[in-house]
Design a protein around this motif. Structure first.
Motif, short mmCIF file in Angstrom:
data_model
loop_
_atom_site.label_atom_id
_atom_site.label_comp_id
_atom_site.label_asym_id
_atom_site.label_seq_id
_atom_site.Cartn_x
_atom_site.Cartn_y
_atom_site.Cartn_z
N VAL A 1 -67.17 77.82 95.36
CA VAL A 1 -67.60 76.90 94.31
C VAL A 1 -68.66 77.58 93.47
O VAL A 1 -69.60 78.19 94.00
N TYR A 2 -68.56 77.45 92.13
CA TYR A 2 -69.49 78.13 91.24
C TYR A 2 -69.77 77.26 90.02
O TYR A 2 -69.00 76.36 89.68
N PRO A 3 -70.89 77.53 89.32
CA PRO A 3 -71.22 76.77 88.11
C PRO A 3 -70.54 77.39 86.88
O PRO A 3 -70.68 78.59 86.62
N PHE A 4 -69.82 76.56 86.14
CA PHE A 4 -69.14 76.97 84.91
C PHE A 4 -69.78 76.25 83.74
O PHE A 4 -70.14 75.06 83.86
N PRO A 5 -70.00 76.86 82.58
CA PRO A 5 -69.61 78.23 82.19
C PRO A 5 -70.70 79.28 82.41
O PRO A 5 -70.67 80.33 81.76
N LEU A 6 -71.69 78.97 83.28
CA LEU A 6 -72.66 80.01 83.60
C LEU A 6 -71.92 81.27 84.02
O LEU A 6 -72.30 82.40 83.69
N PHE A 7 -70.85 81.07 84.77
CA PHE A 7 -69.89 82.14 85.07
C PHE A 7 -68.52 81.65 84.62
O PHE A 7 -68.17 80.50 84.84
N SER A 8 -67.74 82.52 83.99
CA SER A 8 -66.42 82.13 83.52
C SER A 8 -65.41 82.13 84.67
O SER A 8 -65.64 82.77 85.70
N ARG A 9 -64.30 81.42 84.48
CA ARG A 9 -63.28 81.40 85.53
C ARG A 9 -62.70 82.79 85.73
O ARG A 9 -62.43 83.21 86.86
N GLU A 10 -62.49 83.53 84.62
CA GLU A 10 -61.96 84.89 84.74
C GLU A 10 -62.92 85.79 85.52
O GLU A 10 -62.51 86.56 86.39
#
Length: 468
Positions: A441-450
């Motif tokens: 699980v990650y924070p988006f768009p702090l990091f992109s899905r790609e």
């Protein structure tokens, strides 16, 4: 909330004087629970279990099963009273499954067309924050359920729970008890886990003397945590300004590769969590493509289930939040061997745990977590990131069940949101039918899905190379 994060936890129940056993009971939230009550409105601490079925479920049967779980665990049948920072137990189970028709579900899936439907619903639920703008004059439900109708005969049951009353071990126990009820059995685990009142918070169950720390030692540790945070590296941020959501990348391995990884962990006398964390450290450093050996310091948060070390000892089926965090840092220069680094990660964590850091530093980390929420600028790029990765000390081993034949149970994912304060990526690992199934699980768009897909692909590649 009127209680500060440094306030002493409640040591007793704030029960009403009415002797009627059906009267409401309440107790103040403890310090750890309060930190989650402050984190959840910002987007961290929304626990979701999403179950996929290939047959139309019996809605009254499902609701009855979930209400029986509420009756067995008063904390799940409680509501959060914001004006007094307390849990108030309802007189009777209140959960009402909210049905979502196929048309409404299709609209949700359209915005996540690149990922499987189960994952789409899970992400939707992780970002459906009913605690975001609390009304101080009303009590908030802590346990909610929705039933989504996909196309044809596919359905997803989503259970959304406030993390302050349901940590990862509790979520796993809840899942196993629900499966037992849906199989048509009153499982022994459900019978044995029935609780008569809202249980005490974790601070009230720490054995005497174990969690104490001299005043000056607490000050030194707090200063150390604060100064070290400015030296920590992270994944490269993609977008630090836009509103955030939690998204997931799912990593799955076959039984053969999973068995070999677990075998290497056993031979190195480490846990799977250390191997996952080590692979994440290596993958993050490699993603930056430094021209030479350039050192960076990364933080790992390992969450440990404290139930077996509390007084009284609690079973794995005891609902509530009884995990504690240990933060440890590691210098990475590139070219590290997976298993050597994993042994370092494991050793660092165990040394701190053997010193009872998961108890002595609990108040410190809760306080710093609340300070980061109040002052995002204290974190790099105001990202609210506290570490590169968080892992759980022990994986969840999910036993086979009979629901596939009876109810068309196909798949499920369980995790919690992290787009408020928290790590760059949180790993929720399960061993299911001998296969590793890990939701990152990650924070988006702090990091992109790609970006995160590449990162998780790197973790998987490093693990596979480690068993080649």
């Amino acid at each position: 909330m009127s209680i500060s994060p440094s306030s002493p936890p409640s040591s007793s129940y704030l029960s009403l004087s009415n002797p009627n056993p059906m009267s409401h009971q309440s107790r103040a939230v403890c310090a750890t629970e309060l930190s989650w009550c402050r984190a959840v409105p910002g987007g961290t601490g929304i626990t979701v279990l999403a179950l996929l079925f290939s047959k139309p479920p019996d809605l009254p049967f499902l609701q009855s099963a979930l209400r029986r779980l509420q009756s067995s665990h008063p904390i799940l049948n409680s509501k959060l009273r914001f004006d007094s920072s307390s849990y108030v137990t309802s007189q009777s189970p209140y959960l009402q499954i909210r049905p979502i028709d196929a048309q409404s579900t299709a609209q949700i899936l359209q915005s996540h067309s690149s990922i499987p439907p189960l994952q789409s619903i899970l992400e939707h639920e992780l970002n459906n924050n009913s605690w975001q703008d609390p009304d101080p004059s009303s009590d908030a439900d802590l346990f909610l359920a929705s039933l989504y109708h996909l196309e044809g005969s596919l359905w997803v049951l989503a259970l959304r729970i406030h993390t302050s009353v349901c940590d990862r071990a509790a979520a796993a126990a809840l899942m196993s008890e629900l499966v037992a009820l849906m199989e048509g059995n009153r499982a022994e685990s459900v019978e044995e886990s029935q609780e008569m009142e809202v249980s005490l918070g974790i601070e009230d169950c720490i054995p005497a003397g174990v969690g104490s720390k001299p005043f000056w030692a607490r000050g030194v540790d707090m200063l150390g945590y604060s100064l070290n945070s400015f030296r920590l590296a992270n994944l490269s941020f993609s977008d630090t300004d836009s509103p955030r959501q939690s998204r997931i990348v799912r990593m799955r391995m076959n039984a053969e590769d999973t068995g070999r990884i677990l075998s290497r962990c056993n031979s190195n006398e480490i846990k799977l969590s250390a191997a996952l964390a080590a692979a994440a450290l290596i993958a993050c450093h490699a993603s930056k493509k430094f021209p030479g050996e350039q050192w960076e310091k990364y933080a790992v948060v390992t969450l440990t289930d404290c139930r077996s070390a509390l007084d009284p000892v609690l079973s794995s089926h005891h609902m509530g939040f009884y995990h504690s965090a240990i933060l440890h840092t590691h210098d990475i220069k590139g070219g590290e061997d997976l298993w050597e680094l994993a042994k370092r990660v494991h050793s660092s964590f165990m040394n701190l745990k053997n010193k009872n850091k998961h108890f002595t530093d609990m108040a410190d980390l809760n306080f710093l977590m609340c300070k980061a929420i109040e002052n995002p600028s204290l974190t790099p790029s105001s990202s609210l990131r506290t570490s590169l990765v968080s892992v759980f000390e022990d994986a969840i081993f999910d036993p086979p069940n009979k629901l596939k034949e009876a109810l068309g149970f196909e798949d499920f994912i369980g995790c919690a949101s992290v787009h408020g304060v928290g790590p760059s990526v949180a790993a929720f690992d399960t061993i299911r039918d001998g296969k590793l199934d890990c939701a990152f699980v990650y924070p988006f768009p702090l990091f992109s899905r790609e970006q995160m897909n590449e990162f998780v692909d790197g973790i998987k590649e490093i693990l596979l190379k480690g068993i080649a």
